[in-house]
Write an enzyme that holds these catalytic residues in place. Structure first.
Site, PDB file in Angstrom:
ATOM      1  N   GLY A  12       0.786  -1.233   0.000  1.00 23.44           N
ATOM      2  CA  GLY A  12       0.000   0.000   0.000  1.00 23.44           C
ATOM      3  C   GLY A  12       0.816   1.280   0.000  1.00 23.44           C
ATOM      4  O   GLY A  12       0.293   2.351   0.321  1.00 23.44           O
ATOM      5  N   GLU A  31       7.132   5.756  -7.196  1.00 26.29           N
ATOM      6  CA  GLU A  31       7.936   4.741  -7.869  1.00 26.29           C
ATOM      7  C   GLU A  31       7.267   4.416  -9.206  1.00 26.29           C
ATOM      8  O   GLU A  31       6.090   4.080  -9.257  1.00 26.29           O
ATOM      9  CB  GLU A  31       8.013   3.470  -7.022  1.00 26.29           C
ATOM     10  CG  GLU A  31       8.792   2.355  -7.701  1.00 26.29           C
ATOM     11  CD  GLU A  31       8.783   1.068  -6.886  1.00 26.29           C
ATOM     12  OE1 GLU A  31       9.793   0.359  -6.915  1.00 26.29           O
ATOM     13  OE2 GLU A  31       7.773   0.785  -6.231  1.00 26.29           O
ATOM     14  N   ASP A  78       7.668   7.319  -2.549  1.00 30.79           N
ATOM     15  CA  ASP A  78       7.172   5.945  -2.603  1.00 30.79           C
ATOM     16  C   ASP A  78       8.346   5.017  -2.908  1.00 30.79           C
ATOM     17  O   ASP A  78       8.858   5.008  -4.014  1.00 30.79           O
ATOM     18  CB  ASP A  78       6.100   5.883  -3.709  1.00 30.79           C
ATOM     19  CG  ASP A  78       5.667   4.466  -4.057  1.00 30.79           C
ATOM     20  OD1 ASP A  78       5.916   3.547  -3.270  1.00 30.79           O
ATOM     21  OD2 ASP A  78       5.068   4.301  -5.132  1.00 30.79           O
ATOM     22  N   ARG A  79       8.801   4.257  -1.898  1.00 27.32           N
ATOM     23  CA  ARG A  79       9.930   3.328  -1.975  1.00 27.32           C
ATOM     24  C   ARG A  79      11.261   4.060  -1.912  1.00 27.32           C
ATOM     25  O   ARG A  79      11.392   5.172  -2.384  1.00 27.32           O
ATOM     26  CB  ARG A  79       9.847   2.459  -3.236  1.00 27.32           C
ATOM     27  CG  ARG A  79      11.017   1.503  -3.430  1.00 27.32           C
ATOM     28  CD  ARG A  79      10.796   0.149  -2.835  1.00 27.32           C
ATOM     29  NE  ARG A  79       9.803  -0.630  -3.560  1.00 27.32           N
ATOM     30  CZ  ARG A  79       9.273  -1.746  -3.072  1.00 27.32           C
ATOM     31  NH1 ARG A  79       9.649  -2.190  -1.888  1.00 27.32           N
ATOM     32  NH2 ARG A  79       8.382  -2.429  -3.754  1.00 27.32           N
ATOM     33  N   ASP A  84      16.343  -1.387  -2.266  1.00 30.77           N
ATOM     34  CA  ASP A  84      16.986  -2.106  -3.361  1.00 30.77           C
ATOM     35  C   ASP A  84      18.256  -2.798  -2.888  1.00 30.77           C
ATOM     36  O   ASP A  84      18.502  -3.956  -3.199  1.00 30.77           O
ATOM     37  CB  ASP A  84      17.338  -1.134  -4.494  1.00 30.77           C
ATOM     38  CG  ASP A  84      16.131  -0.704  -5.288  1.00 30.77           C
ATOM     39  OD1 ASP A  84      15.495  -1.570  -5.904  1.00 30.77           O
ATOM     40  OD2 ASP A  84      15.804   0.492  -5.278  1.00 30.77           O
ATOM     41  N   GLU A 145       2.965  -9.009 -11.699  1.00 26.36           N
ATOM     42  CA  GLU A 145       3.007  -9.222 -10.256  1.00 26.36           C
ATOM     43  C   GLU A 145       2.239 -10.474  -9.853  1.00 26.36           C
ATOM     44  O   GLU A 145       2.537 -11.085  -8.825  1.00 26.36           O
ATOM     45  CB  GLU A 145       2.455  -7.998  -9.524  1.00 26.36           C
ATOM     46  CG  GLU A 145       3.403  -6.815  -9.526  1.00 26.36           C
ATOM     47  CD  GLU A 145       2.949  -5.698  -8.617  1.00 26.36           C
ATOM     48  OE1 GLU A 145       1.788  -5.742  -8.160  1.00 26.36           O
ATOM     49  OE2 GLU A 145       3.742  -4.771  -8.365  1.00 26.36           O
TER      50      GLU A 145
END
Length: 205
Positions: A12, A31, A78-79, A84, A145
């Site tokens: 989310g 992102e 976002d992210r 990573d 996904e």
């Protein structure tokens, strides 16, 4: 001010980024998942494309960080680039989906980049169980996904928990999304806002 939201696939992050940006009047920095030219190939053959997809993400997130730094605005992201390096790449290596040589090259490059980075003023970590993640991934309807393996999500969750426990770059707020519905329930969203206010502005203590 730089706020960042971290968490597993489907938890989310993007939705909360938009909602908080609107509430606070922050600039949302999303992102752009679908722009990674290796992503579809990666989900079809993770071992063959793991290094390519991670290098592409590293480059993309560095560009985003530079844009945030140069914007002069309050931004919610976002992210993060840290996910990573400390979650996704080592997870692929640990699952033998990325060769040791490739992982060492990737991580060496990240460590050089990391010296230039400034951590977010607040990191918000959204956590969720695997059943919750699967349900949300399916609801998004992204074809690539829907091919994600359960063991891949489980391994990511474990690495997130380890990373969050050791995170020492700044303030962090952990939100368990299994028990709340901040999208449809205004009270749940207000609870999140109150927690953020506490971290950023010292309110409600």
């Amino acid at each position: 001010m730089h706020i960042a939201i971290a968490g597993n696939i489907g938890v989310g992050k993007t939705t909360l980024t938009g909602m908080l940006a609107k509430h606070y009047g922050w600039e949302a920095n999303y992102e752009v998942v679908d722009d990674n030219p290796y992503l579809n190939d990666f989900y079809q053959d993770m071992k063959a494309w793991s290094f390519n997809v991670q290098i592409s993400y590293l480059h993309s997130r560095l560009q985003r960080i530079m844009a945030i730094r140069n914007s002069g605005q309050d931004v919610i992201q976002d992210r993060t680039i840290y996910e990573d390096a400390y979650i996704f790449a080592p997870n692929l290596h640990g699952m033998k989906l990325m060769a040791t040589r490739d992982f060492e090259t990737y991580f060496s490059l990240f460590r050089q980049i990391e010296q230039l980075l400034q951590a977010p003023d607040l990191l918000i970590y959204l956590k969720a169980s695997i059943p919750t993640l699967v349900k949300r991934i399916q609801s998004k309807g992204r074809e690539y996904e829907n091919t994600i393996r359960i063991d891949y999500l489980e391994s990511l969750n474990r690495r997130y928990e380890t990373w969050v426990k050791s995170y020492d770059l700044g303030n962090i707020l952990v939100i368990d999304t299994d028990s709340i519905n901040f999208i449809d329930n205004p009270e749940d969203f207000s609870k999140i806002v109150n927690k953020i206010d506490t971290e950023l502005f010292g309110l409600f203590k």
